[in-house]
Design an enzyme around this catalytic site. Structure first.
Site, PDB file in Angstrom:
ATOM      1  N   THR A 385       0.878  -1.193   0.074  1.00 42.69           N
ATOM      2  CA  THR A 385       0.027  -0.024   0.056  1.00 42.69           C
ATOM      3  C   THR A 385       0.895   1.163   0.013  1.00 42.69           C
ATOM      4  O   THR A 385       2.187   1.216   0.262  1.00 42.69           O
ATOM      5  CB  THR A 385      -0.915  -0.154   1.209  1.00 42.69           C
ATOM      6  OG1 THR A 385      -1.420  -1.227   1.180  1.00 42.69           O
ATOM      7  CG2 THR A 385      -1.822   0.919   1.432  1.00 42.69           C
ATOM      8  N   GLU A 424      -7.649  -7.146  -3.982  1.00 47.63           N
ATOM      9  CA  GLU A 424      -8.151  -6.663  -2.635  1.00 47.63           C
ATOM     10  C   GLU A 424      -9.148  -7.714  -2.138  1.00 47.63           C
ATOM     11  O   GLU A 424      -9.379  -7.644  -1.027  1.00 47.63           O
ATOM     12  CB  GLU A 424      -8.742  -5.293  -2.760  1.00 47.63           C
ATOM     13  CG  GLU A 424      -8.501  -4.435  -1.521  1.00 47.63           C
ATOM     14  CD  GLU A 424      -7.046  -3.681  -1.484  1.00 47.63           C
ATOM     15  OE1 GLU A 424      -6.049  -4.227  -0.393  1.00 47.63           O
ATOM     16  OE2 GLU A 424      -6.785  -2.885  -2.540  1.00 47.63           O
ATOM     17  N   GLY A 476       1.726  -1.109   5.266  1.00 48.00           N
ATOM     18  CA  GLY A 476       2.345  -2.245   6.108  1.00 48.00           C
ATOM     19  C   GLY A 476       1.281  -3.190   6.670  1.00 48.00           C
ATOM     20  O   GLY A 476       1.518  -3.584   7.716  1.00 48.00           O
TER      21      GLY A 476
HETATM   22  N1  GLY Z   1      -4.751  -3.988   1.176  1.00 44.92           N
HETATM   23  C1  GLY Z   1      -4.237  -3.538   2.572  1.00 44.92           C
HETATM   24  C2  GLY Z   1      -5.356  -3.069   3.420  1.00 44.92           C
HETATM   25  O1  GLY Z   1      -6.320  -2.502   2.923  1.00 44.92           O
HETATM   26  O2  GLY Z   1      -5.075  -3.142   4.552  1.00 44.92           O
END
Ligand code: GLY
Length: 577
Positions: A385, A424, A476
């Site tokens: 991210t 996602e 992270g």
């Molecule tokens: N894909 C990482 C988050 O949304 O936490």
């Protein structure tokens, strides 16, 4: 306007001119003028992002008369181009906003949504086993992207410039290309096999199907064309008509389940942030479908019951770890998309509940997570991210955290679109209470369902006192929240963003029952003492996080920005001091 005069400075100016009525009046008028200017906003603008080209693009928009929200459109789009491994037009994100003119604070939720054909067992086979990689790679792994809609929402409702002007730098970067960095090579190396498997992805992001050399130019002509069209026609270009048709055809040819209706129906949501007062600091953070704000606030509220200033260094560290352990515990059970499940926010943030949790902390001994009761654990995903922080001279603020999940997302580009898809869908709990490829187990609140948003850990955050306003966040995965917590505590200790982004990182997320820490995150004697208190420690093989932060010191009317030394980002001020 949220920002008010600083009474301390008023007193100082008046007190400096006694005995002369005329001088006093002039001084008072000058003082009021100075305060009025200061009250209007910081002495300069600031941007900190994960890539120098994105920061530079954002500065360009500010110089062209854009405000922080226009610059957020630019930086988001530029990051989508130059960090294809972290975020993108095929992904989504959260933008936490503060509008200076009326003090309005909201979070624009541009998180991906599950396609309408998604269902709870989508990633399970007929024996209820997880289909290896199905939620991680290829078109089936992708949620309906929210980035384009989010950018349109920012530009239309908060910006000053036409969206085309704010997107122009990203169009240029996509067409002219950007040079491969070490960070790019690391991320592409991590996903090399997946990138090689899909010819369109390999054509765009590899060189002759191999890891590109340092400095190799990455040119994304289709993405440049798409961003230009969104600039001319608005985000509807992405979600409807011929382009949407091409996207859906490409996704379905790749084994995905998107429909034209999914794209047409995608809308961003404006959500009220999670807000708390922690030792005189107003903390404003991300609400569900992020878990970030609730977990952060739970940890801070637990810590509010502890005498952090009066205890020794090791005990403080131990108590912070214990607060993390307890705050992360509720995440997997209760948190999910608030449009689908009832998130008991009030109950999770109730003072009595958190006071009770604080009472369970033993200052002399680590509490085994099992003693706190059984609950599903968490994964460590989402390392790729990205986060940026922006403040303009009016005092408008944006904390933007954007993602496509794993580096290079699903590693799949529907041919001819320039859209690298997210993965996602893996942020859902694919099979309740069963670890997925990343060790994740989750529960019903975050199970897969049609049109639902997967639970996120992204934690764009503001910290506010009379004297100082801070903006921070980081990538992270599940460690995002503990990194932001350590940053907020460092703010509370009186430090500036240069220090928050450098803070040595350690983490506890309830399960696995261990304190994770980056190399040098805990020095030898800290490790020894924490072990003595009963903690199990685990050093990560790499430094994690990439925090980018901005602070306006209202008392001294100074502005600061800082980029995480672990990454390749850039912080800049305007005017450049
Ligand atoms: N894909 C990482 C988050 O949304 O936490």
């Amino acid at each position: 306007m949220f920002v008010t005069m600083d009474p301390a400075r008023g007193q100082e100016a008046v007190g400096g001119t006694p005995g002369n009525r005329c001088c006093w009046l002039i001084a008072a008028i000058l003082c009021q003028l100075a305060l009025a200017c200061a009250a209007d906003g910081p002495p300069g603008a600031a941007i900190a992002s994960a890539h120098p080209l994105a920061t530079r693009a954002g500065l360009e928009t500010l110089q062209n008369g854009g405000n922080a929200f226009d610059a957020a459109v630019t930086v988001s789009a530029a990051l989508a181009v130059v960090e294809p491994y972290s975020s993108g037009i095929g992904g989504g994100g959260f933008w936490l906003l503060h509008r200076a003119s009326d003090g309005r604070q909201i979070m624009v939720d541009g998180r991906e949504k599950a396609p309408g054909a998604a269902y709870r067992r989508l990633y399970l086979d007929e024996h209820d086993n997880v289909r290896e990689g199905a939620s991680l790679e290829g078109a089936l792994a992708a949620g309906i992207p929210g980035l384009a809609a989010g950018l349109g929402h920012l530009a239309t409702n908060f910006g000053r410039l036409p969206i085309g002007k704010s997107l122009a730098p990203a169009v240029r970067l996509a067409r002219e290309g950007f040079p491969v960095t070490q960070g790019y090579r690391d991320m592409a190396g991590w996903r090399l096999k997946a990138l090689q498997k899909h010819p369109e992805t390999a054509r765009l992001y590899l060189a002759n199907n191999a890891l590109p050399e340092f400095g190799h130019p990455i040119i994304q002509e289709d993405l440049g064309n798409l961003l230009e069209q969104i600039g001319m026609n608005g985000p509807g270009y992405f979600y409807q008509g011929q382009f949407a048709q091409r996207l859906v055809e490409g996704v379905r040819a790749g084994g995905g389940i998107w429909s034209l209706e999914d794209l047409r129906n995608y809308v961003v949501a404006e959500r009220a942030p999670i807000v708390t007062e922690y030792r005189g600091i107003r903390v404003v953070s991300a609400p569900p479908p992020s878990s970030g704000g609730i977990v952060l606030v739970q940890a801070l509220e637990i810590l509010e019951h502890e005498d952090l200033a009066g205890i020794d260094h090791i005990t403080r560290m131990h108590i912070v770890i214990e607060a993390m352990r307890r705050a992360y515990r509720d995440r997997a059970v209760y948190l999910g998309d608030p449009d689908f499940v009832e998130v008991p926010t009030d109950r999770l943030l109730a003072p009595d509940y958190l006071a009770g949790l604080a009472l369970t902390i033993d200052p002399k001994r680590a509490t085994p997570s099992a003693e706190l009761g059984d609950t599903p654990g968490l994964s460590l995903r989402g390392e790729s991210t990205t986060h940026f922080s922006i403040m303009d001279t009016d005092g408008n603020r944006v904390a933007g955290t954007l993602s496509i999940n794993l580096p290079f997302g699903a590693a799949f580009v529907p041919p001819g679109t320039g859209v690298l898809l997210n993965d996602e869908m893996d942020d859902f709990s694919i099979k309740p209470n069963t670890p997925n490829a990343y060790g994740l187990v989750g529960d019903h609140a975050n199970s897969v369902a049609a049109n639902k948003r997967p639970l996120s850990s992204m934690t764009p955050t503001f910290v506010e006192t009379e004297d100082r306003i801070g903006i921070l966040g980081t990538p992270g995965g599940s460690r995002i929240i503990s990194m932001v917590l350590l940053g907020v505590l460092d703010f509370g200790d009186g430090h500036g963003p240069e220090s928050w982004v450098k803070v040595r990182r350690y983490h506890h997320q309830y399960l696995p029952d261990e304190v994770q820490f980056e190399p040098h995150g805990l020095v030898a004697y800290e490790q020894e003492e924490l072990r003595r208190l009963g903690h199990t420690l685990k050093q990560t093989s790499y430094s994690y996080g990439d925090m980018h932060a901005v602070m306006w010191d209202r008392k001294n009317n100074q502005i600061f920005a800082a980029a995480d030394p672990r990454g390749e980002g850039k912080a800049a001020l305007l005017p450049d001091p």
